[in-house]
Design an enzyme around this catalytic site. Sequence first.
Site, PDB file in Angstrom:
ATOM      1  N   SER A 241       3.200   0.993  -0.245  1.00 40.55           N
ATOM      2  CA  SER A 241       4.326   1.545   0.487  1.00 40.55           C
ATOM      3  C   SER A 241       3.883   1.944   1.893  1.00 40.55           C
ATOM      4  O   SER A 241       2.743   2.330   2.117  1.00 40.55           O
ATOM      5  CB  SER A 241       4.897   2.758  -0.239  1.00 40.55           C
ATOM      6  OG  SER A 241       4.130   3.908   0.040  1.00 40.55           O
ATOM      7  N   LYS A 242       4.803   1.812   2.811  1.00 47.16           N
ATOM      8  CA  LYS A 242       4.474   2.091   4.199  1.00 47.16           C
ATOM      9  C   LYS A 242       4.092   3.559   4.380  1.00 47.16           C
ATOM     10  O   LYS A 242       3.138   3.899   5.066  1.00 47.16           O
ATOM     11  CB  LYS A 242       5.672   1.767   5.091  1.00 47.16           C
ATOM     12  CG  LYS A 242       5.309   1.863   6.566  1.00 47.16           C
ATOM     13  CD  LYS A 242       6.498   1.576   7.446  1.00 47.16           C
ATOM     14  CE  LYS A 242       6.058   1.532   8.911  1.00 47.16           C
ATOM     15  NZ  LYS A 242       7.208   1.332   9.800  1.00 47.16           N
ATOM     16  N   ARG A 243       4.865   4.393   3.717  1.00 48.01           N
ATOM     17  CA  ARG A 243       4.638   5.816   3.851  1.00 48.01           C
ATOM     18  C   ARG A 243       3.223   6.183   3.407  1.00 48.01           C
ATOM     19  O   ARG A 243       2.522   6.943   4.048  1.00 48.01           O
ATOM     20  CB  ARG A 243       5.657   6.567   2.986  1.00 48.01           C
ATOM     21  CG  ARG A 243       5.978   7.955   3.465  1.00 48.01           C
ATOM     22  CD  ARG A 243       6.982   8.579   2.511  1.00 48.01           C
ATOM     23  NE  ARG A 243       6.568   8.305   1.122  1.00 48.01           N
ATOM     24  CZ  ARG A 243       6.456   9.238   0.189  1.00 48.01           C
ATOM     25  NH1 ARG A 243       6.762  10.456   0.463  1.00 48.01           N
ATOM     26  NH2 ARG A 243       6.076   8.918  -1.025  1.00 48.01           N
TER      27      ARG A 243
END
Length: 478
Positions: A241-243
């Site tokens: 995930s980017k986060r």
Amino acid sequence: MPRVRFAPSPTGYLHVGSARTFIFNWLYARRNGGTMILRIDDTDVERNSDQSLDSIFEGLKWLGLDWDEQYRQSDRLALHQEFAQSILAKGLAYRDFTPQVAAVEDAPHSGDTWLCNPGQREIPQEESDRRAAAGEPFVLRYKVPRDTPEAVKFTDAVYGEQSKSTADIEDFALLRSTGIPTYHLASCADDVDLRISHIVRGQDHLTNTFKHVLIFKAAGYEPPQFAHLPLLIAPDGAKLSKRKHGPVVSVTTYRDAGFLPHAFINFLCLLGWSPKDDRERMTREELTAVFSFEGINRSNAVINFSDEEPFDAKCLWLNAETIRTMPATELSAVLAPVLAEAGIDCSAERLALITPLIQERIKLLKDLLTVGDFFFAKELAPYDSAELIPKKGDAAMALQALEKALEVLPGAEFSHDGLEAALRAGAEQLGIKAGQMFEPIRVAVCGRKTAPPLFGTLEALGRDVCLERIDKAIAKLK
RNA sequence: GGCGCUAUCGUCUAACGGUUAGGACAGAGCCCUCUCAAGGCUUAAAUACGGGUUCGAUUCCCGUUAGCGCUACCA
């Protein structure tokens, strides 16, 4: 003829896992003379964004893979609603008038499984119609059979026979209270309408597939074939995930870092799929020729990266291999834009001289800027004059070598062979080893000890630059 | 919690009951060599655990453990 689709939702940039899903769909279509469809699943109005739509197209454009038909779900809402109505008309769905509750963050998924809201299934038809006509908001839910549990089944091309009891399937939503279809409904309606033969998608949809089978059957259609793909995960075991993991999950990051599209495709293919014969480097044609669902395995694959090393070592190696084995002229052609982007002016002729020197020394296209910096710098970055001193030698020897070079170079033929002959002869005259002669010159000209082979480097640099830099080195030593 | 899926070197994977458990990347060492690379050779490294079934289990079955997914009017 197979018809397959890649159906991203534009709620984020193109994810590496999505890219792999696209590739596997594409490979299957091309392998079997099928049709590749790009369908933008944009039913989540709140989270859609134009940037992510751009990012998807940008990423796919970079990969260089094409598709034959293109659709957007938001253009097809009428079709979805009609599809939902037909299910409602058959009595296989019902209106749920329960007011929407805000999603509880981190809801403890404990206790009993939620199956449906109390009382809603039993609302008489006339009352339901009346309340709907009066404008009362409702969500349309699929009426999962409850009287006697039955098994919902399908065969997955990767995971085999799948079965789940209706007792474990909740009354999922088909239409939101806004009238906008949910993913499940829209996806199935479009798959039917677009005559999709094989649904190839991430394993995160494996359990959703039971709901989809129910929808297909409710609407009176046989479900298509399914092939679910193992997920791509981070070294910490979590879904990418980017986060949590940053830009390594975005396809454009690889493009911008200097990966070649095919090397990246090759890498992605090796995650969760194997040709079973130990081959790893494969051309697009080879991949197409050998791709099949049988080669897909069932466990999640880790993309290895860390803060220090942001890219998977195998991906890097595949890229380096691709760079090394491509014709130098082709490499030059992809390197030119890298220089241009960095604001470096370099003629095609000069780049043609430089390319073979760095070809087997760079892993990423961008490495040209660091590995070959001295080719482009007007002024060499400052270096310690001690660097000029050769192995088993001293400052006097370095000076001797550099002065000899200054003496020999103006008259030498400025080609690989000519330079080698001249410099080796120089070393001999001085009575020092060739290496001891070359080392100071290399540092003088490159500003560091590790650099491409000397003669080609001198040639690419040109006589004037070489003499000037050697001059400066001599001054440094004195 | 319920349901589903998964489990071979650090990582990607091969071996569809019988192998000294193979390959690749990354690591270590040697060779080659004008440095660095590239290349060649060598080396270390795995069947999660416990029960079955079988003459024989990495492979089949059951359990445990762990991880992942779904459990939304996200996709």
